[in-house]
Design a protein around this motif. Structure first.
Motif, PDB file in Angstrom:
ATOM      1  N   LEU A  43      -6.577  -2.031  -5.446  1.00 54.29           N
ATOM      2  CA  LEU A  43      -5.517  -1.048  -5.632  1.00 54.29           C
ATOM      3  C   LEU A  43      -5.062  -0.455  -4.291  1.00 54.29           C
ATOM      4  O   LEU A  43      -3.866  -0.237  -4.070  1.00 54.29           O
ATOM      5  CB  LEU A  43      -5.984   0.064  -6.568  1.00 54.29           C
ATOM      6  CG  LEU A  43      -6.159  -0.333  -8.037  1.00 54.29           C
ATOM      7  CD1 LEU A  43      -6.752   0.824  -8.837  1.00 54.29           C
ATOM      8  CD2 LEU A  43      -4.818  -0.768  -8.641  1.00 54.29           C
ATOM      9  N   ILE A  44      -6.025  -0.194  -3.396  1.00 51.00           N
ATOM     10  CA  ILE A  44      -5.687   0.332  -2.066  1.00 51.00           C
ATOM     11  C   ILE A  44      -4.839  -0.680  -1.301  1.00 51.00           C
ATOM     12  O   ILE A  44      -3.828  -0.332  -0.676  1.00 51.00           O
ATOM     13  CB  ILE A  44      -6.965   0.660  -1.274  1.00 51.00           C
ATOM     14  CG1 ILE A  44      -7.693   1.861  -1.896  1.00 51.00           C
ATOM     15  CG2 ILE A  44      -6.631   0.956   0.196  1.00 51.00           C
ATOM     16  CD1 ILE A  44      -9.036   2.154  -1.269  1.00 51.00           C
ATOM     17  N   MET A  45      -5.227  -1.943  -1.352  1.00 47.88           N
ATOM     18  CA  MET A  45      -4.481  -2.983  -0.647  1.00 47.88           C
ATOM     19  C   MET A  45      -3.067  -3.114  -1.187  1.00 47.88           C
ATOM     20  O   MET A  45      -2.097  -3.235  -0.424  1.00 47.88           O
ATOM     21  CB  MET A  45      -5.211  -4.326  -0.774  1.00 47.88           C
ATOM     22  CG  MET A  45      -6.500  -4.435   0.017  1.00 47.88           C
ATOM     23  SD  MET A  45      -6.283  -4.163   1.786  1.00 47.88           S
ATOM     24  CE  MET A  45      -4.958  -5.295   2.167  1.00 47.88           C
ATOM     25  N   LEU A  46      -2.905  -3.087  -2.507  1.00 41.90           N
ATOM     26  CA  LEU A  46      -1.588  -3.241  -3.121  1.00 41.90           C
ATOM     27  C   LEU A  46      -0.660  -2.098  -2.712  1.00 41.90           C
ATOM     28  O   LEU A  46       0.501  -2.321  -2.347  1.00 41.90           O
ATOM     29  CB  LEU A  46      -1.724  -3.290  -4.639  1.00 41.90           C
ATOM     30  CG  LEU A  46      -0.404  -3.411  -5.425  1.00 41.90           C
ATOM     31  CD1 LEU A  46       0.329  -4.690  -5.037  1.00 41.90           C
ATOM     32  CD2 LEU A  46      -0.679  -3.386  -6.928  1.00 41.90           C
ATOM     33  N   ALA A  47      -1.161  -0.878  -2.754  1.00 48.75           N
ATOM     34  CA  ALA A  47      -0.355   0.286  -2.374  1.00 48.75           C
ATOM     35  C   ALA A  47       0.060   0.213  -0.902  1.00 48.75           C
ATOM     36  O   ALA A  47       1.207   0.533  -0.545  1.00 48.75           O
ATOM     37  CB  ALA A  47      -1.137   1.571  -2.638  1.00 48.75           C
ATOM     38  N   SER A  48      -0.848  -0.232  -0.039  1.00 54.00           N
ATOM     39  CA  SER A  48      -0.556  -0.331   1.392  1.00 54.00           C
ATOM     40  C   SER A  48       0.497  -1.397   1.674  1.00 54.00           C
ATOM     41  O   SER A  48       1.398  -1.204   2.503  1.00 54.00           O
ATOM     42  CB  SER A  48      -1.841  -0.646   2.167  1.00 54.00           C
ATOM     43  OG  SER A  48      -2.774   0.396   2.040  1.00 54.00           O
ATOM     44  N   ILE A  49       0.394  -2.529   0.985  1.00 55.36           N
ATOM     45  CA  ILE A  49       1.364  -3.617   1.168  1.00 55.36           C
ATOM     46  C   ILE A  49       2.770  -3.155   0.776  1.00 55.36           C
ATOM     47  O   ILE A  49       3.741  -3.372   1.513  1.00 55.36           O
ATOM     48  CB  ILE A  49       0.960  -4.848   0.329  1.00 55.36           C
ATOM     49  CG1 ILE A  49      -0.290  -5.504   0.925  1.00 55.36           C
ATOM     50  CG2 ILE A  49       2.098  -5.866   0.267  1.00 55.36           C
ATOM     51  CD1 ILE A  49      -0.908  -6.563   0.030  1.00 55.36           C
ATOM     52  N   LEU A  50       2.894  -2.515  -0.369  1.00 50.68           N
ATOM     53  CA  LEU A  50       4.194  -2.077  -0.850  1.00 50.68           C
ATOM     54  C   LEU A  50       4.825  -1.035   0.079  1.00 50.68           C
ATOM     55  O   LEU A  50       6.020  -1.087   0.376  1.00 50.68           O
ATOM     56  CB  LEU A  50       4.063  -1.501  -2.264  1.00 50.68           C
ATOM     57  CG  LEU A  50       3.709  -2.514  -3.368  1.00 50.68           C
ATOM     58  CD1 LEU A  50       3.481  -1.806  -4.695  1.00 50.68           C
ATOM     59  CD2 LEU A  50       4.810  -3.566  -3.502  1.00 50.68           C
ATOM     60  N   LYS A  51       4.011  -0.081   0.547  1.00 50.78           N
ATOM     61  CA  LYS A  51       4.540   0.976   1.403  1.00 50.78           C
ATOM     62  C   LYS A  51       5.005   0.424   2.743  1.00 50.78           C
ATOM     63  O   LYS A  51       6.090   0.770   3.237  1.00 50.78           O
ATOM     64  CB  LYS A  51       3.485   2.064   1.622  1.00 50.78           C
ATOM     65  CG  LYS A  51       4.011   3.278   2.380  1.00 50.78           C
ATOM     66  CD  LYS A  51       5.193   3.912   1.645  1.00 50.78           C
ATOM     67  CE  LYS A  51       5.812   5.038   2.430  1.00 50.78           C
ATOM     68  NZ  LYS A  51       7.008   5.591   1.791  1.00 50.78           N
ATOM     69  N   PHE A  56       5.888  -2.663   3.416  1.00 47.83           N
ATOM     70  CA  PHE A  56       6.995  -3.605   3.231  1.00 47.83           C
ATOM     71  C   PHE A  56       8.341  -2.890   3.236  1.00 47.83           C
ATOM     72  O   PHE A  56       9.321  -3.376   3.805  1.00 47.83           O
ATOM     73  CB  PHE A  56       6.811  -4.372   1.922  1.00 47.83           C
ATOM     74  CG  PHE A  56       7.891  -5.396   1.666  1.00 47.83           C
ATOM     75  CD1 PHE A  56       7.844  -6.633   2.271  1.00 47.83           C
ATOM     76  CD2 PHE A  56       8.962  -5.108   0.818  1.00 47.83           C
ATOM     77  CE1 PHE A  56       8.840  -7.582   2.044  1.00 47.83           C
ATOM     78  CE2 PHE A  56       9.960  -6.030   0.591  1.00 47.83           C
ATOM     79  CZ  PHE A  56       9.900  -7.278   1.203  1.00 47.83           C
ATOM     80  N   PHE A  57       8.401  -1.735   2.622  1.00 47.83           N
ATOM     81  CA  PHE A  57       9.661  -1.000   2.496  1.00 47.83           C
ATOM     82  C   PHE A  57       9.878   0.036   3.602  1.00 47.83           C
ATOM     83  O   PHE A  57      10.813   0.822   3.545  1.00 47.83           O
ATOM     84  CB  PHE A  57       9.726  -0.304   1.132  1.00 47.83           C
ATOM     85  CG  PHE A  57       9.843  -1.258  -0.022  1.00 47.83           C
ATOM     86  CD1 PHE A  57      11.020  -1.945  -0.256  1.00 47.83           C
ATOM     87  CD2 PHE A  57       8.755  -1.486  -0.856  1.00 47.83           C
ATOM     88  CE1 PHE A  57      11.124  -2.836  -1.316  1.00 47.83           C
ATOM     89  CE2 PHE A  57       8.857  -2.378  -1.925  1.00 47.83           C
ATOM     90  CZ  PHE A  57      10.044  -3.059  -2.157  1.00 47.83           C
ATOM     91  N   GLY A 112       5.150   5.541   7.134  1.00 51.17           N
ATOM     92  CA  GLY A 112       6.083   5.770   6.038  1.00 51.17           C
ATOM     93  C   GLY A 112       6.515   7.205   5.841  1.00 51.17           C
ATOM     94  O   GLY A 112       7.643   7.465   5.409  1.00 51.17           O
ATOM     95  N   PHE A 113       5.642   8.152   6.143  1.00 51.21           N
ATOM     96  CA  PHE A 113       5.949   9.553   5.851  1.00 51.21           C
ATOM     97  C   PHE A 113       6.065  10.439   7.094  1.00 51.21           C
ATOM     98  O   PHE A 113       6.642  11.528   7.030  1.00 51.21           O
ATOM     99  CB  PHE A 113       4.873  10.141   4.931  1.00 51.21           C
ATOM    100  CG  PHE A 113       4.807   9.470   3.586  1.00 51.21           C
ATOM    101  CD1 PHE A 113       5.767   9.720   2.622  1.00 51.21           C
ATOM    102  CD2 PHE A 113       3.791   8.581   3.296  1.00 51.21           C
ATOM    103  CE1 PHE A 113       5.714   9.102   1.381  1.00 51.21           C
ATOM    104  CE2 PHE A 113       3.730   7.948   2.059  1.00 51.21           C
ATOM    105  CZ  PHE A 113       4.694   8.205   1.093  1.00 51.21           C
ATOM    106  N   TYR A 132       5.217  -7.767  14.768  1.00 48.89           N
ATOM    107  CA  TYR A 132       3.923  -7.135  14.518  1.00 48.89           C
ATOM    108  C   TYR A 132       3.808  -6.693  13.061  1.00 48.89           C
ATOM    109  O   TYR A 132       2.767  -6.867  12.420  1.00 48.89           O
ATOM    110  CB  TYR A 132       3.760  -5.943  15.451  1.00 48.89           C
ATOM    111  CG  TYR A 132       2.391  -5.296  15.433  1.00 48.89           C
ATOM    112  CD1 TYR A 132       1.253  -6.036  15.731  1.00 48.89           C
ATOM    113  CD2 TYR A 132       2.250  -3.945  15.135  1.00 48.89           C
ATOM    114  CE1 TYR A 132       0.002  -5.444  15.727  1.00 48.89           C
ATOM    115  CE2 TYR A 132       1.004  -3.349  15.126  1.00 48.89           C
ATOM    116  CZ  TYR A 132      -0.116  -4.101  15.429  1.00 48.89           C
ATOM    117  OH  TYR A 132      -1.354  -3.509  15.415  1.00 48.89           O
ATOM    118  N   LYS A 133       4.877  -6.124  12.519  1.00 50.08           N
ATOM    119  CA  LYS A 133       4.871  -5.711  11.120  1.00 50.08           C
ATOM    120  C   LYS A 133       4.674  -6.920  10.197  1.00 50.08           C
ATOM    121  O   LYS A 133       3.928  -6.851   9.211  1.00 50.08           O
ATOM    122  CB  LYS A 133       6.191  -5.011  10.773  1.00 50.08           C
ATOM    123  CG  LYS A 133       6.295  -4.625   9.300  1.00 50.08           C
ATOM    124  CD  LYS A 133       7.642  -4.016   8.961  1.00 50.08           C
ATOM    125  CE  LYS A 133       7.778  -3.796   7.470  1.00 50.08           C
ATOM    126  NZ  LYS A 133       9.076  -3.203   7.093  1.00 50.08           N
TER     127      LYS A 133
END
Length: 244
Positions: free
Chosen positions: A103-111, A113-114, A159-160, A224-225
Motif C-alpha cells: 500500500l505504501i509503494m502504491l501511494a508513493s508511485i501515484l503521487k 507520477f502526477f 508533491g506538497f 531522474y524522476k
C-alpha cells in the motif's frame, strides 16, 4: 549465503545512493526471494540502512548545502517514530506487514507520477513541528515494514512542499539515518535482529552507495524522476508477486 548477501548489499547500496532511499524497499523483496520470511528480511534491511544512510548523507553534504535544519527536523521525528517499529512488527503477522508495504509503494508511485520533478514555485516554508510530525508518522510506518521512510518522505516533500526532486531524495536519505537507528534499537530490544547477516550486507552497501551518488549527480531531473518511478514500480511488482 555470504556471497549472496555481499551481492545484495552492493546492489542495495547503489540503489540507496542513487535514489536517496534507505534501501529497504529493494532489499526486503530480494531477501524474500532468497527464502527468508518478512521479519528476517526487515531485520537485515534495518542494519544495512544504518550503514548506507550515514555514508550516503556524508557524501551528499559535500554537494548540497542548506539541508541540515530540515533534515534534523524530519530526522528527529523519524527517530521517534522508528522507536515504535519493534512493537508494530511484534503485533502484526508477516503477511499483514507485506500488505502494508504494498500500500505504501502504491501511494508513493501515484503521487510521484502526477507531480513534476521540478517546480516553478519556491519551496514552502514549513514549521519545524510539522516536519517533526511528518517524520514521526513516516518513521513508524516505514521502519515497521523494513523501509527507511524515504519512499514516504520524498513524495510528500515533492508533491506538497515543492521541493526539488534531488533535494527531496537527499533529505530522504538524511531522514533514514534517524529512522533506521531508532528501528535498529527497537527491533533489537524486541529480539528481531539478525546482526551478522545485516553487517555483511551493510558493509558491502558502502561501495554501492558511493557509485550511486556519483552517477546521480550526472542525471537531469526529468530522467531522474523516470528512474525513480521504474524502481518503485519494480519493487511494487515483486512484492505483489511474493504476496500472491
Amino acid at each position: 549465503m555470504i556471497f549472496e548477501l555481499l551481492f545484495l548489499g552492493l546492489v542495495t547500496g547503489f540503489v540507496s545512493g542513487f535514489f536517496g532511499v534507505g534501501g529497504g524497499m529493494i532489499l526486503v523483496p530480494m531477501l524474500l526471494l532468497t527464502g527468508l520470511v518478512m521479519k528476517e528480511a526487515i531485520s537485515i534491511s534495518v542494519v544495512q540502512m544504518v550503514f548506507s544512510s550515514i555514508f550516503g548523507s556524508f557524501l551528499n553534504s559535500k554537494k548540497q548545502s542548506g539541508i541540515l535544519v530540515d533534515g534534523i527536523a524530519i530526522g528527529s521525528g523519524g527517530f521517534l517514530g522508528g522507536l515504535c517499529s519493534g512493537f508494530v512488527v511484534a503485533a502484526f503477522s508477516n503477511l499483514t506487514l507485506q500488505y502494508i508495504f504494498i500500500l505504501i509503494m502504491l501511494a508513493s508511485i501515484l503521487k510521484l507520477f502526477f507531480t513534476p520533478a521540478e517546480h516553478d514555485k519556491k519551496e514552502k516554508n514549513q514549521s519545524i513541528l510539522l516536519l517533526v510530525l511528518i517524520g514521526a508518522i513516516s518513521g513508524a510506518i516505514a521502519m515497521s515494514v523494513g523501509a527507511g521512510g524515504s519512499i514516504i518522505i520524498t513524495p510528500i516533500l515533492v508533491g506538497f512542499m515543492n521541493y526539488n526532486l534531488k533535494r527531496a531524495t537527499t533529505l530522504g536519505l538524511f531522514f533514514v539515518i534517524f529512522s533506521s537507528t531508532a528501528g535498529f534499537i527497537s527491533l533489537s530490544f524486541n529480539g528481531h535482529m539478525l546482526y551478522s547477516q545485516g553487517i555483511i550486507v551493510g558493509l558491502a552497501s558502502l561501495v554501492g552507495v558511493y557509485l550511486g551518488i556519483k552517477i546521480k549527480n550526472m542525471i537531469n531531473l526529468v530522467s531522474y524522476k523516470k528512474y525513480i518511478l521504474i524502481l518503485y514500480t519494480l519493487t511494487f511488482s515483486i512484492m505483489i508477486y511474493k504476496t500472491i
